[in-house]
Motif scaffolding. Sequence first.
Motif: not given
Length: 283
Positions: A157-158, A137-140, A265-266, A152-153
């Motif tokens: 979770y939601g 995943w991207s911190l930025a 996802y995983k 959100s990905p």
Amino acid sequence: MPGVAGTRSGLTTSFPYLPLDAKGWRLAMGLRPLDLSTWFEIDGCYDEEMALKATLLKDSYDVVVATNPEGDEASRELLAEVRGFLRTYHPGLAPAVIEGEHPIVEASRLVQEDLCVLVRDDRWRLRAACVCFPSRWSLAAKIGTTLDDIHSPVPLYGEVLARPTRAFFDRLTPERSYWRLNWTLLDSPVLHQPFGARTSPRGGLADWFFRVERQTIRQLPQTKAIVFTIRTYVASAASLRERDDTFIPALVHALESAPPSVQTYKGWTGVAQQLRDALARNE
Ligand code: HEM
């Protein structure tokens, strides 16, 4: 399952967590009370991982560090807390200090963990982070965003975790801290994996690595910011299999019991079947 020893970069190191539940995979907060004497875990990989962090901070600073001014005060408090932790529990450790860095970077050079600071305005938002060892995943993309946006990905979770996680953050106090575990299976032992689609691991058992994140959540006493730490442990699947007969059956069960959206996802789609085939061939 109890933890066992694992190997990485040729080193034998502790691999203290094997979070495969006999009941199969389930999406849960899975929080446990944290004894602050174990806020950070220092092990035989300390020097190697500190050197890796130093290289990443030199070559890829904007990938591994992101800060907003709203996180500065809390980052200073975090640095003081990390120094206090090391003075108390690891007085023999004398890491190099580089003056004049952002305090979250200074703090991150002291421990193997990745560090994130969340500050509440209208919502809890990620305001400062030094994440050298992300798992794809991207911190930025996450800095300044809310807990819901960060996740959100993440499938389900939601529906399942968003509300209890928000409530948990609002109710957290400096007196009680928590930790949780997260795991996946990847085809690379590399700790720094900021990019890359979550495709299924290539190859077979011999090429796969079990990756566990130990995450802690603590509210700082002064600024009341929340610190989220991530410690990443990696071991080859083959080494875990050698040391524990129940590892592969438990892994197959966990992979198969995850819902299809989570498997996608995983990057787990088809992996359980590959493991079953390998077992059937007696590999
Ligand atoms: C109680 C608190 C939290 C819970 C229950 C939680 C839960 C989760 C879960 C279930 C996932 C899916 C990951 C997987 O299974 O591989 C996830 C991913 C993630 N979490 Fe959390 N999380 C929490 C707090 C945080 C915080 C404070 C951060 C702040 C940086 C964070 C950052 C992330 C990121 C970056 C991902 C990957 C998202 C992506 O794929 O882009 N989490 N989290």
